[in-house]
Design a protein around this motif. Sequence first.
Motif, PDB file in Angstrom:
ATOM      1  N   UNK A   1      64.520 -13.623  23.887  1.00 40.12           N
ATOM      2  CA  UNK A   1      65.147 -12.685  23.459  1.00 40.12           C
ATOM      3  C   UNK A   1      64.401 -11.614  22.630  1.00 40.12           C
ATOM      4  N   UNK A   2      64.010 -12.696  21.652  1.00 41.76           N
ATOM      5  CA  UNK A   2      62.760 -11.827  20.215  1.00 41.76           C
ATOM      6  C   UNK A   2      62.228 -11.920  20.741  1.00 41.76           C
ATOM      7  N   UNK A   3      60.862 -12.033  21.670  1.00 43.04           N
ATOM      8  CA  UNK A   3      60.014 -10.883  22.484  1.00 43.04           C
ATOM      9  C   UNK A   3      60.644 -10.169  22.646  1.00 43.04           C
ATOM     10  N   UNK A   4      61.866 -10.284  23.448  1.00 41.41           N
ATOM     11  CA  UNK A   4      61.968  -8.641  23.697  1.00 41.41           C
ATOM     12  C   UNK A   4      62.546  -7.802  23.249  1.00 41.41           C
ATOM     13  N   UNK A   5      63.043  -8.063  22.345  1.00 46.45           N
ATOM     14  CA  UNK A   5      62.878  -6.925  21.008  1.00 46.45           C
ATOM     15  C   UNK A   5      61.752  -6.605  20.392  1.00 46.45           C
ATOM     16  N   UNK A   6      60.780  -7.552  19.912  1.00 47.93           N
ATOM     17  CA  UNK A   6      59.908  -6.905  19.962  1.00 47.93           C
ATOM     18  C   UNK A   6      58.818  -5.918  20.571  1.00 47.93           C
ATOM     19  N   UNK A   7      59.579  -6.088  22.081  1.00 49.17           N
ATOM     20  CA  UNK A   7      58.705  -4.862  23.029  1.00 49.17           C
ATOM     21  C   UNK A   7      59.038  -4.110  23.171  1.00 49.17           C
ATOM     22  N   UNK A   8      60.705  -4.273  23.240  1.00 50.89           N
ATOM     23  CA  UNK A   8      61.291  -2.670  23.043  1.00 50.89           C
ATOM     24  C   UNK A   8      61.499  -1.948  21.618  1.00 50.89           C
ATOM     25  N   UNK A   9      60.743  -2.989  20.657  1.00 50.17           N
ATOM     26  CA  UNK A   9      61.346  -2.176  19.602  1.00 50.17           C
ATOM     27  C   UNK A   9      62.101  -1.876  18.424  1.00 50.17           C
ATOM     28  N   UNK A  10      63.076  -3.145  19.036  1.00 50.32           N
ATOM     29  CA  UNK A  10      64.442  -3.228  19.015  1.00 50.32           C
ATOM     30  C   UNK A  10      64.633  -4.350  17.937  1.00 50.32           C
ATOM     31  N   UNK A  11      63.363  -4.907  16.943  1.00 45.93           N
ATOM     32  CA  UNK A  11      63.308  -6.035  15.910  1.00 45.93           C
ATOM     33  C   UNK A  11      63.383  -5.919  15.294  1.00 45.93           C
ATOM     34  N   UNK A  12      63.766  -4.424  14.202  1.00 45.99           N
ATOM     35  CA  UNK A  12      64.352  -3.855  13.690  1.00 45.99           C
ATOM     36  C   UNK A  12      66.054  -4.659  13.222  1.00 45.99           C
ATOM     37  N   UNK A  13      66.764  -4.054  15.161  1.00 50.63           N
ATOM     38  CA  UNK A  13      68.568  -4.431  15.083  1.00 50.63           C
ATOM     39  C   UNK A  13      69.049  -5.744  14.493  1.00 50.63           C
ATOM     40  N   UNK A  14      67.812  -7.111  14.731  1.00 55.77           N
ATOM     41  CA  UNK A  14      67.911  -8.237  14.945  1.00 55.77           C
ATOM     42  C   UNK A  14      67.740  -8.952  13.226  1.00 55.77           C
ATOM     43  N   UNK A  15      66.667  -8.306  12.245  1.00 57.55           N
ATOM     44  CA  UNK A  15      66.031  -8.713  11.455  1.00 57.55           C
ATOM     45  C   UNK A  15      67.615  -9.567  10.872  1.00 57.55           C
ATOM     46  N   UNK A  16      68.434  -9.179  10.511  1.00 58.94           N
ATOM     47  CA  UNK A  16      68.968  -9.721   9.811  1.00 58.94           C
ATOM     48  C   UNK A  16      69.169 -11.535  10.480  1.00 58.94           C
ATOM     49  N   UNK A  17      69.281 -11.715  11.798  1.00 56.41           N
ATOM     50  CA  UNK A  17      69.646 -12.918  12.461  1.00 56.41           C
ATOM     51  C   UNK A  17      68.585 -13.678  12.269  1.00 56.41           C
ATOM     52  N   UNK A  18      67.458 -12.705  12.839  1.00 56.81           N
ATOM     53  CA  UNK A  18      66.169 -13.890  11.998  1.00 56.81           C
ATOM     54  C   UNK A  18      66.034 -14.169  11.078  1.00 56.81           C
ATOM     55  N   UNK A  19      66.064 -13.825  10.025  1.00 59.42           N
ATOM     56  CA  UNK A  19      66.064 -14.404   8.503  1.00 59.42           C
ATOM     57  C   UNK A  19      67.439 -15.350   8.583  1.00 59.42           C
ATOM     58  N   UNK A  20      68.572 -15.413   9.132  1.00 58.35           N
ATOM     59  CA  UNK A  20      69.813 -16.723   9.236  1.00 58.35           C
ATOM     60  C   UNK A  20      68.911 -17.690   9.833  1.00 58.35           C
ATOM     61  N   UNK A  21      68.386 -17.432  11.124  1.00 59.13           N
ATOM     62  CA  UNK A  21      67.304 -18.271  12.362  1.00 59.13           C
ATOM     63  C   UNK A  21      66.606 -18.579  11.575  1.00 59.13           C
TER      64      UNK A  21
END
Length: 166
Positions: free
Chosen positions: A90-110
Amino acid sequence: MQTLAHEMTHLWQFHFGKPGRRGYHNKEWADKMESLGLMPSSTGKEGGKRTGDSMSDYIIKGSLFDQMCQSLLTSDFRISWADKYPVREKIQEAIENGTIEDISDELEVWGVELIENEDGEIIIDMPEPVPTRHKYSCPQCAVNVWGKPTLNLVCGDCQVNFVVID
């Protein structure tokens, strides 16, 4: 919704009833489930036992649970959640799609960090789940038990220490 109600019935019983031994679904639990509109069943189907260790359930047609679920599922009702340990894909897909910023808050929590290596590739660094229990085995008679990682167990039959099985 069934699983949520099943687990909430355990919580209800913990606070207001008398739970059976760990993992056992007793008559009090079964009666509460049935009052909600879920029939306890060891098979998950009609004819299964109402109590036991490994229990499932099925929806009683026309019950309060059935009616409420139909109402929720035909409306705009949604349940949202975040996994404690997100899937790497899921994270890799966000990186590839250029949408990693959309889940940045979740990444920090995780506790996930994105590290760029010398080739410019992004490496996902995330904590591995910490096991809350281990499998122990008697090296002589091969009896297995599960327990907390800090246990020091001795086989009552063989009088030897159990070993951790990974």
